[in-house]
Design an enzyme around this catalytic site. Structure first.
Site, mmCIF file in Angstrom:
data_model
loop_
_atom_site.group_PDB
_atom_site.id
_atom_site.type_symbol
_atom_site.label_atom_id
_atom_site.label_comp_id
_atom_site.label_asym_id
_atom_site.label_seq_id
_atom_site.Cartn_x
_atom_site.Cartn_y
_atom_site.Cartn_z
ATOM 1 C CE LYS A 1 -6.303 -3.617 4.709
ATOM 2 N NZ LYS A 1 -6.428 -3.674 5.528
ATOM 3 N NE ARG B 1 -2.481 -1.387 3.716
ATOM 4 C CZ ARG B 1 -2.208 -0.415 4.824
ATOM 5 N NH1 ARG B 1 -1.687 0.708 4.537
ATOM 6 N NH2 ARG B 1 -1.321 -1.009 5.468
ATOM 7 C CB SER C 1 -0.404 -4.264 7.807
ATOM 8 O OG SER C 1 -1.686 -3.416 7.377
ATOM 9 C CG HIS D 1 -7.407 -2.731 10.113
ATOM 10 N ND1 HIS D 1 -6.145 -2.344 10.243
ATOM 11 C CD2 HIS D 1 -7.241 -3.929 9.227
ATOM 12 C CE1 HIS D 1 -4.872 -3.444 9.563
ATOM 13 N NE2 HIS D 1 -5.984 -3.810 8.828
ATOM 14 C CG ASP E 1 -7.658 -7.277 6.880
ATOM 15 O OD1 ASP E 1 -6.346 -6.909 7.432
ATOM 16 O OD2 ASP E 1 -7.558 -6.437 5.970
ATOM 17 N NE ARG F 1 5.241 -6.782 14.583
ATOM 18 C CZ ARG F 1 5.345 -7.445 14.292
ATOM 19 N NH1 ARG F 1 6.534 -8.144 14.079
ATOM 20 N NH2 ARG F 1 5.069 -9.009 13.266
ATOM 21 N NE ARG G 1 0.235 -8.621 2.629
ATOM 22 C CZ ARG G 1 -0.245 -8.581 3.350
ATOM 23 N NH1 ARG G 1 -1.513 -8.688 4.217
ATOM 24 N NH2 ARG G 1 0.057 -7.266 4.054
ATOM 25 C CB CYS H 1 0.183 -7.092 14.105
ATOM 26 S SG CYS H 1 1.314 -5.573 14.377
ATOM 27 N N GLY H 2 0.167 -10.720 12.331
ATOM 28 C CA GLY H 2 -0.043 -10.962 12.976
ATOM 29 C C GLY H 2 -1.987 -11.095 13.087
ATOM 30 C CE1 TYR I 1 1.327 -6.997 -3.789
ATOM 31 C CE2 TYR I 1 1.099 -5.847 -1.688
ATOM 32 C CZ TYR I 1 0.958 -6.440 -1.922
ATOM 33 O OH TYR I 1 1.513 -7.851 -1.599
HETATM 34 O O1 SAT Z 1 -3.636 -2.957 2.102
HETATM 35 S S1 SAT Z 1 -4.178 -4.885 1.668
HETATM 36 O O2 SAT Z 1 -4.640 -5.091 1.747
HETATM 37 O O3 SAT Z 1 -2.615 -4.571 0.929
HETATM 38 C C1 SAT Z 1 -2.950 -5.621 2.835
HETATM 39 C C2 SAT Z 1 -2.257 -5.094 4.343
HETATM 40 O O4 SAT Z 1 -2.601 -3.940 4.893
HETATM 41 O O5 SAT Z 1 -3.719 -5.193 5.358
HETATM 42 MN MN MN Z 2 -5.355 -5.135 7.110
#
Ligand code: SAT
Ligand code: MN
Length: 593
Positions: free
Chosen positions: A217, A80, A259, A237, A286, A409, A378, A261-262, A208
Site C-alpha cells: 500500500k 492497517r 478492502s 487499488h 489488489d 459493499r 491472511r 469486498c472480495g 502487520y
Molecule cells: O493493507 S493490507 O495489505 O494489510 C490488506 C488490505 O487492506 O487490503
Molecule cells: Mn487492498
C-alpha cells in the site's frame, strides 16, 4: 545442504546511493548485523529456519502443506491503522482533506529519534525489491530496510526481490527508500509515514501487512499515485483479470473494490456450470498500474508477485483457485492452528476442529464464544501457485484494459450492474463509491463510508486533484476502457443477499464484456446504461427467484435522495479542489432522477 544464517546474505548492492543510505541507516539504528537479501531459494530456507528458531514462525505440517508456515501477530497489531498513517508532503494542501498530514521535517525528526538505536542486538535486513515485471518500463524499484524477519519473508512472496531489483535499478538514484522498525509494537508509537517529495517511507511500531510490507500500500499505492500523476499514469487499488471466451478471445478488466469486498475472489473466479469453454485468468488481485500504450489503449501491470488475501470465508466454493494456491509455500497469519499442524478459519471447507489453538494461541473449541481466526487473518501466497495465473502477468508491456469496474459493499440503493454514459460519468461513479466498513482496517465495522475508487486510505495526494488527474487521463487514452459500477451485496428487506455472487458474478462479467465488444444492447436509466432483463444471462441459475433481477436493478427514489446527500458530504470536504465536472455530473444525476 545447510545454510549458515549468520554467514549468509553479505553481498551488498553496488549502487552508491543505496549503499550510502544503508550505511547511514545502520549508523542510526545500530543493528548487530546487516543482511542483504538476494532472493535465492537457499536464502529463503535459511530465513525460514531462523524465523522458526526465534519463534516468529511455526512450521506447519510439511506433508500436507509443504513450504508453509504459521505466524501470530501481536494482538494489538492485526490491521492497517489509518489514524496513524500520514502523508508528509511539503505543503498540507498537497495531502488534501482526506489524508492525515504532518510537517515532513518535524515528523522525520520524530521518526528518526524513534528509530535511533532501535536495532541494537538485532539484524537489519536490506530487501531490494521490484514492483512489476522484470524489464517493464512501468516497474519501480524499492529498498526496504527492516528488522522484521517476518516482513522479509512476506516481501519475498509479495514482490520480486533480490538481484532482479538491483539489475533494474543499475546506478540510478531513482528508488524508493523504505525504513521499517518494529520498535516495541506499542500503538502509541505507531506511525506509517510517506514523504512523496523524497520518495521515502518510514514505518514504525507495526509488523502487520499493509503497515509493514512497504512495497504494497505504501509504495504501490500512496507513493505511486503521486508518481503516476507526475508521470501520466494511474496507480489504482484494482484487481486485473482476463476473461477468455470459448472462441479464445481475451478481454482484460480492472476492478476497484475496498478492502475485504472480495477482490481476491473476483480476481480468481471460476466460471459456473453452463459457461463451458469460458476461463478467467488472474493478472493481479489488489493493485494495478495503468498507462496509455503506443496503440492508444490503456495498459495495466500488476506490480505485485503474490496475494495477501483474507483467509476467513475462503473455501472450495468461494475461491477454489485460492485454495489450490495456498497448498504450498504460503505464510498463514492469525488463522487457527490445528493439532495436526494444518490451519483452519471460519468459512473453511473443513468443519470446525474439535480443538485447536486460536489466532492468539489460546485453546479453542466449537463452543468458544470468540472466533478461532481473526476476521482479518491472511494468507501470503506466491501468484505462481495460482493454476489460473494469466500467462500475460509477466509481460513487460502489461495487458490492454477494456473495462474498468467500480464496486462496493452496499446492502441497498446501488444496482447489480450499470455502465457509465462516458468517461467523466465513469470518474463520477468511481468518485462517489461507498462501501460498508470491514475488518481490514481498525475502526467501526458495518457503516457506509465514502471510498472514492477504493482509494480513500491509499491516495497519496489531494483527492480532488486525483479526480482531476483521472479526468485528464482521458486525453491521453485514445481508446478508453468503458466504465461500470457493480454491487454484489444488495439485500432484500429481510437482509438476504439478492445475488448469489462468487462464480455467478461471471454473468455480470459476460454482459460487461459484451458491452465492450459492442454485442449487447442496454437501456438508458437515470443512473447509467443497464442490461435489458432479456439480455442478461440467467440460464441455469438455480434457486434464483423470479423478479430478483428486477429487485437488484431497481432504482428507489428515496434511497437515491439519501445517497446524493451522503455523496455531498465528501464533495463538501473536497469542495475547494473538486473538478467542476464532478459538480456537473451531480447536477445531471439529480436532473435525471
Ligand atoms: O493493507 S493490507 O495489505 O494489510 C490488506 C488490505 O487492506 O487490503
Ligand atoms: Mn487492498
Amino acid at each position: 545442504m545447510k545454510h549458515d544464517f549468520a554467514r549468509h546474505g553479505h553481498s551488498p548492492c553496488s549502487n552508491p546511493q543505496v549503499r550510502a543510505w544503508v550505511q547511514e541507516t545502520a549508523e542510526l539504528t545500530q543493528p548487530d548485523r546487516i543482511f542483504w537479501c538476494d532472493g535465492s531459494d537457499a536464502e529463503r530456507d535459511a530465513l525460514n529456519a531462523e524465523a522458526v528458531r526465534q519463534g516468529t514462525l511455526i512450521t506447519l505440517n510439511q506433508d500436507r502443506l509443504p513450504g508453509c508456515y504459521y505466524h501470530r501477530s501481536h494482538p494489538n497489531d492485526v490491521a492497517r491503522v489509518e489514524q496513524c498513517t500520514y502523508i508528509c508532503s511539503e505543503s498540507e494542501v498537497d495531502a488534501g482533506p482526506t489524508n492525515n498530514w504532518a510537517e515532513p521535517k518535524a515528523m522525520r525528526a520524530k521518526l528518526l529519534a524513534l528509530a535511533k538505536d532501535s536495532m541494537t542486538g538485532r539484524t537489519m535486513f536490506v530487501v531490494p525489491y521490484l514492483m512489476g515485471p522484470a524489464s517493464s518500463p512501468l516497474s519501480k524499484v524499492g529498498f526496504e530496510i527492516t528488522d522484521s524477519i517476518y516482513v522479509v519473508l512476506n516481501m519475498r512472496i509479495m514482490a520480486r526481490i533480490g538481484k532482479v531489483a538491483g539489475k533494474h535499478l543499475g546506478d540510478s538514484p531513482d528508488f524508493n527508500r523504505g525504513l521499517h522498525c518494529l520498535l516495541d509494537l506499542n500503538p502509541e508509537r505507531r506511525f506509517i509515514c510517506h514523504f512523496p517529495e523524497r520518495n521515502e517511507i518510514i514505518s514504525v511500531g507495526s509488523g502487520y501487512g499493509g503497515n509493514a510490507l512497504l512495497g504494497k500500500k505504501c509504495l504501490a499505492l500512496r507513493i505511486a499515485s503521486v508518481l503516476g500523476r507526475k508521470e501520466g499514469w494511474l496507480a489504482e487499488h484494482m484487481l486485473i483479470l482476463g476473461v477468455e471466451s470459448p472462441t479464445g478471445e481475451k478481454t482484460f478488466v480492472a476492478a476497484a473494490f475496498p478492502s475485504q469486498c472480495g477482490k481476491t475472489n473476483f480476481a480468481m473466479m471460476v466460471p459456473p456450470a453452463g459457461f463451458d469453454g469460458w476461463k478467467v485468468w488472474t493478472v493481479g488481485d489488489d493493485i494495478a498500474w495503468m498507462k496509455p500504450g503506443p496503440d492508444g489503449r490503456l495498459y495495466a501491470i500488476n506490480p505485485e508477485a503474490g496475494y495477501f488475501g483474507v483467509a476467513p470465508g475462503t473455501n472450495a466454493k468461494t475461491n477454489p483457485n485460492a485454495m489450490r494456491t495456498i497448498q504450498r509455500d504460503t505464510i498463514f497469519t492469525n488463522v487457527a492452528l490445528k493439532p495436526d499442524g494444518t490451519v483452519w478459519w471460519e468459512g473453511h471447507d473443513d468443519p470446525p476442529p474439535a480443538e485447536c489453538l486460536d489466532w492468539q494461541g489460546r485453546p479453542w473449541t466449537p463452543n468458544s464464544k470468540e472466533k478461532a481466526a481473526h476476521p482479518n487473518s491472511r494468507f501470503t501466497a506466491p501468484m505462481a501457485n495460482n493454476p489460473m495465473l494469466a500467462p500475460e502477468a509477466d509481460q513487460p508491456e502489461g495487458v490492454p484494459i477494456d473495462a474498468i469496474i467500480f464496486g462496493g459493499r452496499r446492502p441497498t440503493t446501488v444496482p447489480l450492474v450499470l455502465e457509465a454514459f462516458n468517461w467523466s460519468h465513469g470518474v463520477f461513479l468511481g468518485a462517489t463509491m461507498g462501501s460498508e466498513t470491514t475488518a481490514a482496517s481498525s475502526g467501526t465495522v458495518g457503516q457506509i463510508r465514502r471510498d472514492p475508487m477504493a482509494m480513500l486510505p491509499f491516495c497519496g495526494y489531494n483527492m480532488g486533484r486525483y479526480f482531476r488527474h483521472w479526468l485528464d487521463m482521458r486525453k491521453a487514452i485514445k481508446f478508453p476502457p468503458r466504465v461500470f459500477n457493480v454491487n454484489w451485496f444488495r439485500q432484500d428487506a429481510d437482509g438476504q443477499f439478492l445475488w448469489p455472487g462468487f462464480g455467478q458474478n461471471m454473468r455480470v462479467l459476460q454482459w460487461i464484456i459484451a458491452r465492450c465488444r459492442g454485442r449487447a444492447s442496454a437501456q438508458e436509466t437515470p443512473l447509467g446504461w443497464m442490461p435489458l432483463i432479456e439480455d442478461f444471462n440467467l440460464a441455469g441459475l438455480a434457486n434464483f427467484p423470479a423478479g430478483n433481477l428486477e429487485r437488484l436493478q431497481a432504482i428507489n427514489p428515496d434511497e437515491w435522495r439519501r445517497e446524493i446527500l451522503q455523496q455531498d458530504e465528501l464533495f463538501m470536504k473536497l469542495y475547494q479542489f473538486l473538478p467542476k465536472e464532478m459538480i456537473f455530473q451531480r447536477e445531471l444525476l439529480v436532473a435525471r432522477l
